[in-house]
Design an enzyme around this catalytic site. Structure first.
Site, mmCIF file in Angstrom:
data_model
loop_
_atom_site.group_PDB
_atom_site.id
_atom_site.type_symbol
_atom_site.label_atom_id
_atom_site.label_comp_id
_atom_site.label_asym_id
_atom_site.label_seq_id
_atom_site.Cartn_x
_atom_site.Cartn_y
_atom_site.Cartn_z
ATOM 1 N N GLU A 207 44.727 35.654 35.505
ATOM 2 C CA GLU A 207 43.164 36.024 35.868
ATOM 3 C C GLU A 207 42.942 36.467 36.981
ATOM 4 O O GLU A 207 41.657 36.396 37.410
ATOM 5 C CB GLU A 207 42.367 34.731 35.513
ATOM 6 C CG GLU A 207 42.251 34.241 33.762
ATOM 7 C CD GLU A 207 43.495 34.611 32.860
ATOM 8 O OE1 GLU A 207 44.470 33.480 33.361
ATOM 9 O OE2 GLU A 207 43.797 35.175 32.130
ATOM 10 N N ASN A 291 48.732 37.872 29.191
ATOM 11 C CA ASN A 291 47.653 39.020 28.900
ATOM 12 C C ASN A 291 47.682 39.940 30.082
ATOM 13 O O ASN A 291 48.187 39.724 31.384
ATOM 14 C CB ASN A 291 46.043 38.353 28.903
ATOM 15 C CG ASN A 291 45.996 37.404 30.317
ATOM 16 O OD1 ASN A 291 46.475 36.475 30.547
ATOM 17 N ND2 ASN A 291 44.972 38.098 30.937
ATOM 18 N N ASP A 333 42.431 38.498 25.871
ATOM 19 C CA ASP A 333 43.154 37.305 26.569
ATOM 20 C C ASP A 333 44.460 36.682 25.854
ATOM 21 O O ASP A 333 44.300 35.360 25.993
ATOM 22 C CB ASP A 333 42.223 36.444 27.302
ATOM 23 C CG ASP A 333 42.979 35.368 28.090
ATOM 24 O OD1 ASP A 333 44.029 35.763 28.713
ATOM 25 O OD2 ASP A 333 42.422 33.998 28.164
#
Lengths: 609, 188
Positions: A207, A291, A333
């Site tokens: 992230e 991801n 994701d």
């Protein structure tokens, strides 16, 4: 391939089909109808629990059966231990010899408990003192998923990106190697795996626009033996002459560069924060890649290799053998880092060496673990964002109307960003042939926005809010038959399941709920046989072991948290539906059900005097 | 040789380090009076020795101004505040729309938090955001819990519309009592 076994199982399988009435006579060797763990990766149970997944096949199954469907109703607390840290406890305790080892979330304390003494007193504590700022770059609570034991040493990872070897007898540090840079958003939360004298470690931070990697450290010295990136040129990814993927879509030069906009692979994610399995016979390790970044897919046109897939690699060199991209150009994701269970099972009458993966996108994948061919992919949860996997091409068919678009709110996408299931691992019982999958039933609204890369801050570009899926229950435990490719039974749970499962030869399945219940179900029927309310929600991984007194014990850490429990540990405000990347909206009532905690619970049957 | 030392000595923060390497006879000029040495000197507690300092005049300038608050809202997104604090409900960082404040709820406190960073994972934006814009962001952060005049607070959302706009957010009574507060052990 084991030809004799294939022939024999083929024959028995045919027989069973032709003569169902003869079944009882053949009941014992009718095993081929069932899946069995890869033999070389699941040695006979020694009563210990030396790695979070129990064995290299990652079955999380204990052969102990003193606690069973008949006796479990008498199960009671044997001892407890407070970790002193009240963040999400995702780790599996380990038991080796007469000692239990547990690791806490940040600040990653490691405790050794002496199981020979009443109440299991503390033998030693190791305090690695990781940097406090690392808490700011941990996407989803500052968890740790466990340690690994090998050759008298405990190997642990710290949130601020270090791997440390500690002497098991004394708690003395042997070496530490700094692998991650928190200023780029790199942390480490996964449990290492030791294979052939090498400690395998991967980074977290998908992230934050980090570049994902898996590395092997020499267990003796902590020196890096090899490091494989999951984006970038083939030479960095360790793709060379050994690489023989099954599908054409995985072939081509430097796909880790060419399937991205210019330079986007440098901050493209593909971290390795989940599970690794190992097949000693084929001498291959299996790991997933997380991801791609940012979440906003329109900022990264292309397949975004090698994110969102599964690699098989040689453990000595790190060289890739095959790769299968589960989610090319991931839209949601959907990290492909979940557990990888090595099972041998009949497919169309032929015994195949497979790796089974309950995937974030809602399908149970069965792949040939020698080649990377997809043998089956069946939904185990509610899905409306894709329609299925083409078994010829391995391609996942997406539903166009559910694809995120900039400037538009796309509504009711199932499953969500954390997927039908996240990291919390399933277990497999060879007695029932069933896989016990802890999962979720959530859907989401999604709005993409231009993500702005600022090193050390999240690189996401999406706003999400999640809510309960059809039926209103948010969690589910499904017993999945990988041979029949269907659910045997399932149990609904109010809250999402974020704990792992344990199955045992007592024909029991153990798991915990986010309200704090620790439960034992009948592995064959799903009937609940026992439950105990712990101090906080459970998101950890239960284990079973034989104590020094010869009795069977079951242990689990209680302490809510993780992405799912962020609302409680961060005391987040549910008035904002996007809090914790939208998860808070789905579990806004969790604060009314549980509070933070961090306690080990160990259970046993009453001792006979 | 002495000139680089003098120059660095005038940069208050670097002074200690630099002086160690400089002429030991050199004297450090007295720093600015505490009350004037910028947000870096803002108190984070509510306990004062003597009389509290008067509030910063910028409060009125930024908090009561619709343009600054609207700018602040946009900058909050551009500098990725929202990726860690969501639209105020919190994520990696604590909620900013509620009544709990670890490091103080005043405009100056929030300014200081943004510039300095905080030990348990709040990055320092020192030299990354121009000062005027930091005041705007800080004022906007105050609007998230209804601390700014309703007439000036932003009235619409550009996002998923995850929560009512600041204008319709009820005023929370700020409490400097986050359980645990800043701890060596981490934010609890």
């Amino acid at each position: 391939m084991d030809v004799t076994r294939v022939r024999r199982t083929g024959a028995v399988f045919a027989l069973a089909l032709a003569l169902p009435a003869a079944a009882p006579a053949h009941a014992q060797d009718a095993a081929p109808a069932k899946a069995v763990p890869a033999a070389s990766a699941s040695p006979p149970d020694d009563g210990e629990w030396a790695m979070p997944a129990k064995n290299y096949a990652s079955t999380r199954y204990s052969e102990l059966d003193e606690i069973n469907t008949g006796t479990v109703r008498d199960l009671q607390v044997a001892f407890t231990f407070s970790t002193g840290v009240d963040r999400g406890q995702e780790a599996a305790p380990l038991v080796v010899g007469n000692t239990m080892y547990i690791v806490t979330p940040y600040p990653n304390r490691l405790f050794a408990l002496d199981l020979t003494q009443p109440g299991a007193p503390l033998k030693w504590t190791f305090d690695p003192k990781p940097a406090a700022s690392a808490q700011g770059v941990a996407c989803c609570d500052y968890v740790n998923r466990g340690v690994a034991f090998a050759d008298g040493r405990v190997f642990m990872n710290t949130l601020d990106g270090q791997t440390i070897a500690v002497e098991a007898g004394t708690g003395r540090e042997v070496w530490r190697t700094k692998l991650g840079d928190i200023n780029k958003g790199e942390t480490i939360t996964m449990a290492p795996l030791v294979v052939k004298g090498k400690v395998l470690v991967g980074n977290s931070g998908g992230e934050f626009g980090v570049r994902g990697w898996l590395t092997a450290l020499d267990a003796g010295t902590g020196k890096i033996v090899w490091k494989a990136y999951n984006t970038g040129p083939d030479s960095d990814v360790l793709i060379g002459a050994d690489y023989k993927p099954f599908y054409d879509k995985e072939k081509g030069k430097d796909l880790g560069v060419t399937t991205w906009p210019p330079n986007a692979w440098e901050i493209g994610g593909g971290t390795v924060w989940g599970w690794i399995s190992y097949d000693p016979e084929l001498d291959l390790i299996y790991h997933g890649t997380a991801n791609p970044g940012p979440w906003n897919p329109e900022q990264r046109p292309g397949d975004n290799k090698w994110t969102g897939g599964i690699f098989a690699r040689n453990p000595d060199s790190g060289q890739a053998r095959w790769f299968y991209q589960v989610v090319p150009h991931d839209l949601y994701d959907h990290d492909a880092i979940n557990e990888l269970i090595l099972l041998d099972l009949p497919v169309n009458g032929t015994m195949r060496k497979t790796v089974v993966r309950p995937e974030r996108n809602g399908y149970v994948y069965v792949l040939d673990r020698a080649t990377g061919e997809v043998l089956s992919a069946d939904p185990y949860a509610n899905i409306n964002s894709s329609t299925g996997v083409d078994l010829k091409t391995g391609e996942l068919a997406m539903v166009e109307a559910k694809a995120p678009k900039m400037g538009k709110v796309v509504r009711d996408i199932c499953p969500t960003a954390p997927g039908s299931k996240d990291w919390n691992p399933s277990s497999f019982s060879p007695r029932t042939g069933l896989l016990y999958i802890p999962h979720m039933n959530l859907c989401m609204d999604w709005q993409s926005a231009e993500a702005n890369y600022i090193a050390g801050t999240p690189y996401i570009g999406a706003e999400v809010r999640m809510f309960a899926g059809p039926g209103g229950h948010r969690g589910e435990l499904s017993a999945w038959d990988p041979v029949k490719r269907a659910k045997a039974w399932s149990v609904k749970e109010d809250f999402p399941l974020w704990s792992g499962t344990l199955s045992t030869a007592g024909d029991l399945v153990f798991y915990g709920t986010m309200e704090g219940w620790f439960k034992a179900l009948d592995a064959r029927t799903g009937e609940e046989l026992w439950r105990f309310k712990t101090g906080s929600g459970i998101i950890g991984q239960p284990i079973a072991y034989r104590g020094p007194d010869g009795r069977e014990y079951v242990a689990v850490l209680s302490g809510v948290g993780g992405w799912a429990g962020a609302v409680v540990v961060g005391n987040l405000d549910p008035r904002d539906a996007t809090a914790a990347k939208g998860f808070v909206n789905a579990v806004a009532d969790l604060k009314d059900k549980t509070t933070k905690g961090g306690t080990l619970y160990v259970f046993a049957l009453p001792s006979k005097r | 040789m002495s000139s680089p030392c003098r120059r660095s000595a005038s940069l208050a923060v670097l002074a200690v380090l630099a002086l160690a390497a400089c002429d030991r006879e050199e004297r450090e000029p007295r720093g600015a009076p505490v009350g004037e040495s910028g947000p870096g000197a803002i108190a984070q507690g509510t306990l004062y020795a003597g009389e509290p300092s008067p509030p910063d005049p910028r409060r009125q300038e930024y908090e009561g101004n619709a343009y600054h608050l609207a700018q602040g809202k946009q900058l909050y997104v551009w500098f990725n505040c929202g990726t860690c604090h969501a639209n105020g409900g919190g994520d990696i960082g604590p909620p900013l729309m509620d009544d709990s404040w670890i490091y103080g709820d005043s405009l100056e406190n929030i300014f200081a938090t943004i510039v300095q960073g905080r030990p348990n994972g709040m990055p320092s934006f020192r030299n990354k955001i121009p000062e005027t814009q930091i005041w705007e962001i800080a004022a906007y952060v105050r609007s998230m819990s209804g601390q700014t005049p309703t007439a000036a607070s932003p009235g619409r959302n550009d996002s998923l519309n995850a929560k009512p706009a600041e204008q319709r957010t009820p005023k929370a009574e700020p409490k400097q009592s986050t359980p645990g507060g800043p701890q060596v052990e981490g934010r609890q």
